[in-house]
Design a protein around this motif. Structure first.
Motif, short mmCIF file in Angstrom:
data_model
loop_
_atom_site.label_atom_id
_atom_site.label_comp_id
_atom_site.label_asym_id
_atom_site.label_seq_id
_atom_site.Cartn_x
_atom_site.Cartn_y
_atom_site.Cartn_z
N ALA B 190 1.02 -1.17 0.00
CA ALA B 190 0.14 -0.06 0.08
C ALA B 190 0.91 1.20 -0.08
CB ALA B 190 -0.81 -0.13 1.33
N ARG B 191 1.92 1.25 0.68
CA ARG B 191 2.78 2.24 0.93
C ARG B 191 3.47 2.67 -0.57
NH1 ARG B 191 6.55 0.82 5.39
NH2 ARG B 191 7.54 2.87 5.48
N MET B 192 3.93 1.53 -1.00
CA MET B 192 4.44 1.61 -2.58
C MET B 192 3.42 2.09 -3.52
SD MET B 192 7.45 1.82 -3.19
CE MET B 192 7.65 2.81 -4.52
N MET B 193 2.11 1.96 -3.26
CA MET B 193 1.30 2.81 -4.12
C MET B 193 1.05 4.22 -4.14
SD MET B 193 -1.52 -0.14 -4.25
CE MET B 193 -1.23 -1.80 -5.04
N GLY B 194 1.69 4.76 -3.07
CA GLY B 194 1.38 6.13 -2.80
C GLY B 194 0.42 6.29 -1.96
N ILE B 195 -0.10 5.29 -1.02
CA ILE B 195 -1.24 5.48 0.07
C ILE B 195 -0.40 5.95 1.47
CG2 ILE B 195 -2.62 4.30 1.42
CD1 ILE B 195 -3.24 2.11 -0.99
N ASN B 196 -0.70 7.10 1.79
CA ASN B 196 -0.42 7.42 3.07
C ASN B 196 -0.92 6.67 4.14
OD1 ASN B 196 0.47 8.92 5.58
ND2 ASN B 196 0.24 10.65 4.73
N THR B 197 -0.32 5.44 4.47
CA THR B 197 -1.06 4.51 5.27
C THR B 197 -1.16 5.10 6.76
OG1 THR B 197 1.10 3.44 5.91
CG2 THR B 197 -0.07 2.43 4.20
N VAL B 198 -0.39 5.77 7.20
CA VAL B 198 -0.67 6.54 8.37
C VAL B 198 -1.98 7.28 8.55
CG1 VAL B 198 0.09 7.92 10.44
CG2 VAL B 198 1.70 6.72 9.02
N ILE B 199 -2.32 8.04 7.81
CA ILE B 199 -3.41 9.22 7.40
C ILE B 199 -4.60 8.35 7.28
CG2 ILE B 199 -4.61 10.90 6.11
CD1 ILE B 199 -2.40 11.87 7.80
N VAL B 200 -4.47 7.11 6.57
CA VAL B 200 -5.64 6.20 6.25
C VAL B 200 -6.08 5.45 7.45
CG1 VAL B 200 -6.19 4.10 5.11
CG2 VAL B 200 -5.35 6.17 3.76
N LYS B 201 -5.22 4.97 8.18
CA LYS B 201 -5.37 4.50 9.51
C LYS B 201 -6.03 5.07 10.64
CE LYS B 201 -1.38 2.52 9.85
NZ LYS B 201 -0.01 1.83 10.34
N ILE B 202 -5.51 6.53 10.49
CA ILE B 202 -6.13 7.43 11.57
C ILE B 202 -7.66 7.99 11.11
CG2 ILE B 202 -5.81 9.80 12.46
CD1 ILE B 202 -2.96 9.20 12.53
N LYS B 203 -7.79 7.97 9.90
CA LYS B 203 -9.20 8.27 9.12
C LYS B 203 -10.05 7.25 9.76
CE LYS B 203 -8.20 11.42 5.52
NZ LYS B 203 -7.93 11.82 4.07
N ALA B 204 -9.72 5.69 9.36
CA ALA B 204 -10.68 4.99 9.63
C ALA B 204 -10.71 4.74 11.18
CB ALA B 204 -9.84 3.43 9.24
N PHE B 205 -9.74 4.97 11.99
CA PHE B 205 -10.19 5.25 13.58
C PHE B 205 -10.98 6.25 14.13
CE2 PHE B 205 -7.68 4.22 17.86
CZ PHE B 205 -8.41 3.23 17.99
N ALA B 206 -10.74 7.27 13.44
CA ALA B 206 -11.85 8.50 13.56
C ALA B 206 -13.10 8.05 13.21
CB ALA B 206 -11.26 9.72 12.94
N ILE B 207 -13.31 7.31 12.13
CA ILE B 207 -14.76 6.88 11.67
C ILE B 207 -15.26 6.11 12.93
CG2 ILE B 207 -16.05 5.64 10.19
CD1 ILE B 207 -13.96 6.62 7.88
N SER B 208 -14.60 5.09 13.15
CA SER B 208 -15.08 4.07 14.27
C SER B 208 -15.20 4.43 15.61
CB SER B 208 -13.64 3.11 14.41
OG SER B 208 -14.02 2.11 15.58
N GLY B 209 -14.52 5.95 15.87
CA GLY B 209 -14.30 6.43 17.28
C GLY B 209 -15.83 7.45 17.04
N PHE B 210 -16.17 7.92 15.85
CA PHE B 210 -17.22 8.90 15.90
C PHE B 210 -18.48 8.35 16.12
CE2 PHE B 210 -20.34 11.18 13.26
CZ PHE B 210 -19.95 12.42 13.36
N PHE B 211 -18.72 7.23 15.41
CA PHE B 211 -19.97 6.41 15.50
C PHE B 211 -20.08 5.70 16.70
CE2 PHE B 211 -19.95 7.32 11.14
CZ PHE B 211 -21.44 7.85 11.08
N THR B 212 -19.05 5.17 17.41
CA THR B 212 -18.92 4.29 18.79
C THR B 212 -19.34 5.40 19.78
OG1 THR B 212 -17.23 2.96 17.55
CG2 THR B 212 -17.87 2.60 20.27
N ALA B 213 -18.92 6.63 19.77
CA ALA B 213 -19.30 7.41 20.70
C ALA B 213 -20.77 7.94 20.61
CB ALA B 213 -18.59 8.86 20.34
#
Lengths: 248, 319
Positions: B190-213
């Motif tokens: 994924a990283r070699m495809m130009g995906i900023n994996t850190v940002i992607v993971k943080i966004k996913a976690f934020a979505i998770s946190g948003f709705f769980t809250a």
């Protein structure tokens, strides 16, 4: 004209000196083959260039810009693609989805999805996997998986492509086809290619130039038929048998 | 997925969507409304876990922290600031997302087991903090005002769940969705495809946190009383995981189906086999892990279900 070059790249892992002041250059449109015994630092060099490792010292200059130590995703977006020695397909996704992911990111990061799918399809077509684009990687042969890796790399629309043993494990007929493929994508996509390979037939067949690593040092760099006659290269890598076969 | 099962699933969804909004009006007992609210709250949480655990491939064992945080933010905003329930819920959602970003930056750099252990610690830490800071009511807990009708909770959780499913569906078909799945499948590729994996993971976690809250906020007002051991109970994290995996992690509808069936079974078993229900419940989970590792929803994507399907599953995930 140089498109990417390395200046005195050194990489040290604790006590192990994996790369020692390696210089290299890749010209626009050139195919450069990298050979060397196992553990000589070939994959480490690619990992340093593509940002997976930071060099201990030295620089990587791409299009007149210092890219040493940039994160892999940034390097990829600048137009550098690579394949991995051990193929890394996305197992739960189809071939088309695999390649579409690459097309959505890479150099053209703001591309809309329909355009990305179009690019993915043309990349799949280029490597000859179009009749399997709905398959999952689990149903592909090793030769096809290597093609998928290449399709993903070219879907990034790169200017430079690094191929890490893309032909290892292929039978002679598949190897032949893969060599043609590499030459074809260079032609069609205006690529400069840097590849690591063990099969000497491939190295001799498609390289414009060959460089040799041994114990992390560059021991030769030049035209393929000159490099294979080099005494140091024969001693370190090719072995006497190769020389005798060639002379016979 | 083949045509017939697609048709069946679409049929079920249509029926559910048509019936769900009028359920409380035609319902027979308050018991069923109560049960359905519980199912929907858990469905939101299971889906929330699914985003980070199922799609991104980072099995969080501490998602209860967003539930607890959502509950507390909603409660404090309603009690101390007299803010209305719905606005409090939105505040809670953003607090959950923000908290996910803050803890995500360090813990999402960890892989596999290490991530799981680190997230497990976060829930416990938050419980300890909440027990010791004065404005949260410490160990005593907080009492919320009592709502006039349980219909409020029914519709809030229904809308929140529906919004989540639609949002997730949209995300998954876009660039972020491809990035999220690429991270799960192979992070280096994924990283070699130009995906900023850190940002992607943080966004996913934020979505998770948003709705769980949001789920936590609805729960707080619904139950009218919260205290740290209840809303930061690690068992809640475990339940989310079981529901998501039982229904089908990495699918949109799996966690919802999982939440419904697990809630139903645990209700049924605990009323009919008061002493032995944990035995049946545990056994069911073991059997699912062995025979249906991809979850219940996977059954629908099969052309034919026979012994071969189960035998294949056993072999597939064996060492």
């Amino acid at each position: 004209m140089k498109i990417i070059e390395g200046r005195k790249i050194t990489k040290r892992f604790m006590g192990l000196l994996a790369l020692e002041e390696v210089d290299f250059e890749l010209n626009k449109g050139e195919i450069l083959g990298l050979i060397g015994p196992n553990g000589s630092g070939k994959t480490t060099l690619i990992n340093v260039i593509t940002g997976f490792y930071k060099p201990t010292s030295g620089k990587v200059i791409y299009k007149n810009r210092d890219i040493s130590g940039l994160a892999p995703y940034k390097i990829s977006r600048l137009g550098i693609g690579r394949t991995f020695q051990i193929v890394k397909p996305f197992m739960e996704l189809s071939v088309l989805e695999n390649v579409t992911t690459a097309a959505l990111f890479g150099k053209n990061i703001a591309m809309p999805k329909p355009k990305a799918i179009q690019i993915a399809n043309s990349s799949i077509e280029a490597v000859g996997l179009h009749d399997k684009s709905s398959y999952k990687p689990g149903a592909l042969s090793i030769a096809e998986l290597k093609k998928l890796e290449i399709a993903k790399a070219i879907a990034l629309s790169p200017d430079v492509l690094f191929l890490d043993e893309s032909m290892a494990g292929l039978n002679p007929k598949e190897t032949e086809a893969a060599m043609e493929l590499v030459l074809k994508i260079r032609e069609q996509r205006n690529l400069s290619i840097f590849f690591v390979e063990h099969v000497m037939k491939v190295v001799m067949g498609i390289s414009d130039r060959v460089m040799v690593l041994h114990h992390g040092r560059k021991i030769a760099d030049g035209k393929p038929n000159e490099v294979v006659k080099d005494e140091n290269v024969i001693k370190a890598y090719l072995g006497k048998r190769y020389k005798e076969q060639k002379n016979a | 997925m083949n045509k017939a099962s697609e048709f069946i699933i679409l049929g079920i969804i249509t029926v559910v969507v048509a019936i769900a909004p009028v359920m409380p009006v035609i319902h027979i007992s308050a018991f069923i409304t109560r049960f359905l609210i519980g199912v929907m709250i858990y469905a939101i949480m299971a889906e929330g876990w699914n985003v980070i655990g199922g799609y991104t491939g980072y099995p969080s064992f501490g998602n209860v922290v967003f539930f607890g945080l959502g509950a507390y933010v909603t409660a404090l905003s309603m009690i101390d600031f007299h803010i209305g329930f719905l606005i409090s819920l939105i505040l809670a959602a953003f607090a959950g997302a923000l908290f996910a970003v803050i803890i995500g930056i360090p813990v999402l750099r960890l892989k596999g087991h290490y991530f799981a252990i680190a997230t497990l610690g976060i829930g416990e830490t938050m419980m300890a903090i909440t027990l010791n800071v004065p404005f949260t009511g410490e160990g005593v807990g907080l009492s919320l005002p009592i709502a006039s009708s349980s219909l409020l909770f029914y519709y809030t959780s229904l809308i929140a769940l529906a919004a989540f499913i639609i949002f997730l569906k949209l995300i998954l078909s876009g660039r972020l969705g491809y990035g999220i799945i690429a991270v799960r499948e192979d992070e280096d590729a994924a990283r070699m495809m130009g995906i900023n994996t850190v940002i992607v993971k943080i966004k996913a976690f934020a979505i998770s946190g948003f709705f769980t809250a949001i789920a936590g906020g609805i729960y707080a007002y619904w139950s009218t009383f919260i205290d740290p051991p209840t809303v930061y109970d690690p068992i809640i994290s475990v339940k989310m995981i079981i529901m998501a995996v039982f229904g089908g992690a990495g699918t949109i509808l799996g966690p919802v189906v999982g939440a419904f069936i697990i809630m139903f079974l645990s209700d049924f078993l605990s009323t009919h086999f008061t002493l032995l229900h944990t035995f049946f419940f545990g056994g069911l989970i073991v059997l699912t892990a062995i025979f249906l590792p991809k979850g219940l929803i996977d059954l629908f994507s099969q052309k034919k279900i026979g012994w071969n399907y189960f035998i294949k599953n056993i072999k597939k995930y064996r060492v």
